[in-house]
Motif scaffolding. Structure first.
Motif: not given
Lengths: 281, 337
Positions: A50-54, A57-63, A67-68, B181-183
């Motif tokens: 989760v930390i690695v993916i976070a 994904l932080a590069l993608l901003g709010a989206a 996803l995270l 909301y899903l989580f």
């Protein structure tokens, strides 16, 4: 047809399963501590991912946050179920610890069982009572509530013992001849002999003599054998004798009568601990 | 038949020395070990090898019988126990994952069960009864919502809906909100289901808490000046989300009730027989939570006119009714609860 081994099952945490092949085998049940360790490894793996993916994904901003959170939902609720469903009842943690989930009929678990037992984990870990831990204390299979509902159990896996043959090598005909033909050991004695013969190669020669003496003393006395007989070989011979059928035994007796009788099976017994294979520090 | 014959042959043969026999058979055992690894690797497409595996498994079963009967050394017997157990687990696999079967479960079995299961209706009445009661109380008495929800939370909720949707609420974080909301909600739903194993009490409490909490906020916000903003936001995803909570609770009640009313089975056996079916309902609830999260994240906070959001709610409701009532009644046969 086959004499049953009833009454000799070990006091271990095992579960006996009978198969359509008309044999029974047992599973060794995994204890709460190895399971807790596996859970800990799994939590560490999920946390790390989760930390690695976070970070990615932080590069993608709010989206990326959305996803995270979606991935976190899948990881928290689906990791165990999906891993166990598609990886033969193992998660990474279970693989690392060497345990596996199987159905309590001894079959592989299906996807429904895997999901069910993992979703019910949230009830098992319900603080402050931890009902899963309480449930494990009852029953003989260490099943938590999720296991009870899904009909699963966690068994030891991957610590396979070796099939090494019992080595009763070099038993001389002379030694075999020393065993009274009418001697019929009981099952407890055969089990004891089998355990010794199965493990004797792990021991040094001197240690073998020291250990085997304990049991062999009895035979030396009652059969009036030479006191300096090679007790290791004697036990091997008795084991051989015990696991042999009648026909074979008498054939051997007839043949043995032809052979000469030497006293080659007598050895010097250890007198001190050093002789017996102990190293002095 | 063939198996018992071969054991008999082994039994009668002039006894080999155990060591020799084990040494003879060890290569075969190693091959079976390799077969088990091969099966675990998912290689299931070679019928000849599967047949070979099955044959070898049966012959090793014979070895195990012999080992137990002839009191072979413990290490060897132990090894054979483990080998036979592993091979057995691979040979008699449970049914595999089939999309078509799951389609049938979701579209035929689950609606029928939802419609005919009293647990659904108990959950329905408990949730909506408490929700309606709390909403009325929140409408009529100013201090009710504050007592239930707490001052801080209530102020946050009031702040959130202070501005109308047209100003673009959560414009830049809609995907993030969908994920949240899903989580959060689907997680609550699954916990609600899981806690049903405590004789259904956990599910009832979770449902009751959410019903009173949400009802109080609804009542308070409808009475507040920003009621139109609030209703514009909650309308679209309401049907899916609230139905999903009810279904999660119903699945949990089903789980708990199986322990109370065992229909003649032992309590654990009754639980075991019911649990997969309850899980399917919880799975459908999770799908509903997923729909609701999407709508709540993407449609509810958008500047779309209220009619569009109301239409979304109407279509959602129609879909839910169609799913539970039409598919539920259409599916013939005995209800299997």
């Amino acid at each position: 047809m086959i004499p049953s081994a009833a009454g000799t099952s070990p006091l271990d945490c095992t579960v006996l399963v009978s198969t359509p092949e008309n044999v029974s085998f047992d599973f060794r049940i995994a204890g709460p501590f190895s399971r807790a360790l596996a859970l800990f490894v799994d939590i560490a793996v999920i946390g790390f991912c989760v930390i690695v993916i976070a970070f990615i994904l932080a590069l993608l901003g709010a989206a990326g946050v959305g996803l995270l959170l979606f991935l976190m939902f899948v990881a928290f609720w689906g990791y165990g179920g999906l891993m166990e469903a598609f990886w033969n009842g193992q998660t990474l943690g279970k693989k690392a610890v060497g345990i596996r989930v199987v159905s309590d009929t001894g079959l592989a678990i299906n996807a429904g069982q895997a999901m069910l037992r993992n979703i019910l984990r949230s009830a098992d870990l319900f603080p402050p009572f931890f009902p899963g831990a309480v449930a494990m204390l009852f029953g003989s299979r260490f099943q938590r509530l999720g296991d009870l509902a899904a009909g699963t159990m966690v068994v030891l896996d991957g610590q396979r013992s070796s099939p090494r043959p019992p080595v009763a090598d070099g038993v001389t005909e002379r030694m075999r001849e020393r065993i009274p033909a009418h001697f019929r050991p009981d099952t407890a004695l055969i089990d004891c002999l089998a355990a010794y013969v199965g493990r004797r190669l792990d021991l040094s020669a001197a240690r073998r003599l020291e250990l085997s003496q304990i049991l062999a003393r009895h035979f030396i006395r009652s059969w009036s054998l030479p006191p300096k007989i090679n007790t290791d070989q004697l036990l091997c011979a008795i084991y051989e004798h015990a696991t042999m059928d009648e026909e074979h035994r008498s054939a051997r007796r007839d043949r043995d009568l032809e052979e000469d009788r030497s006293d080659a099976d007598v050895v010097e017994h250890p007198r001190t601990l050093e002789d017996a294979g102990y190293e002095s520090r | 038949m063939r198996m018992s014959l071969s054991i008999r042959e082994l039994w009668r043969m002039p006894a080999m020395k155990v060591a020799e026999h084990i040494a003879d058979r060890t290569p075969e055992w190693k091959k079976l070990e390799a077969d088990v690894r091969w099966c675990r690797g998912g290689g299931k497409r070679d019928p000849e090898r599967i047949a070979e595996f099955a044959r070898r498994y049966r012959s090793v079963c014979g070895d195990l019988s012999l080992a137990v009967a002839m009191r072979w050394p413990a290490t060897t017997t132990r090894f054979l126990h483990e080998l036979v157990a592993d091979a057995h687990t691979q040979l008699y696999r449970a049914e595999s994952f089939k999309i078509r079967r799951w389609g049938r479960t979701v579209l035929v079995d689950v609606p029928r069960r939802i419609l005919r299961d009293p647990c659904t209706w108990i959950a329905f009445v408990v949730f909506w009864g408490l929700f309606g009661g709390a909403m009325l109380a929140g409408l009529l008495r100013d201090d009710f919502a504050e007592a239930v929800v707490g001052r801080d939370t209530l102020e946050k909720v009031e702040d959130m809906y202070a501005k109308p949707m047209e100003t673009g609420l959560f414009e830049d974080s809609r995907t993030a909100m969908t994920g949240f909301y899903l989580f959060n909600n689907a997680g609550i739903g699954l916990r609600c289901f899981a806690s049903g194993i405590f004789l259904g009490v956990g599910s009832l409490l979770t449902m009751a808490f959410n019903a009173i909490f949400l009802g109080a906020i609804f009542g308070h916000m409808i009475a507040s000046p920003s009621s139109s903003n609030f209703l514009t936001f909650v309308t679209a995803h309401g049907p899916f989300e609230l139905t999903a909570i009810v279904l999660s609770g119903a699945a949990g009640l089903r789980l708990g009730w199986a322990i109370i009313d065992t229909k003649g089975w032992s309590r654990i056996e009754s639980l075991r027989r019911t649990a997969p079916r309850a899980l399917e309902i919880a799975g459908v609830a999770t799908i509903l939570f997923l729909f609701a999260a999407y709508i709540e994240g993407q449609i509810s906070p958008s500047e779309l006119p209220y009619t569009f959001k109301a239409l979304t709610a109407a279509i959602s409701t129609a879909l839910l009714l169609g799913y539970v009532v039409v598919l539920g009644i259409r599916a013939r046969g005995e209800p299997s609860l």
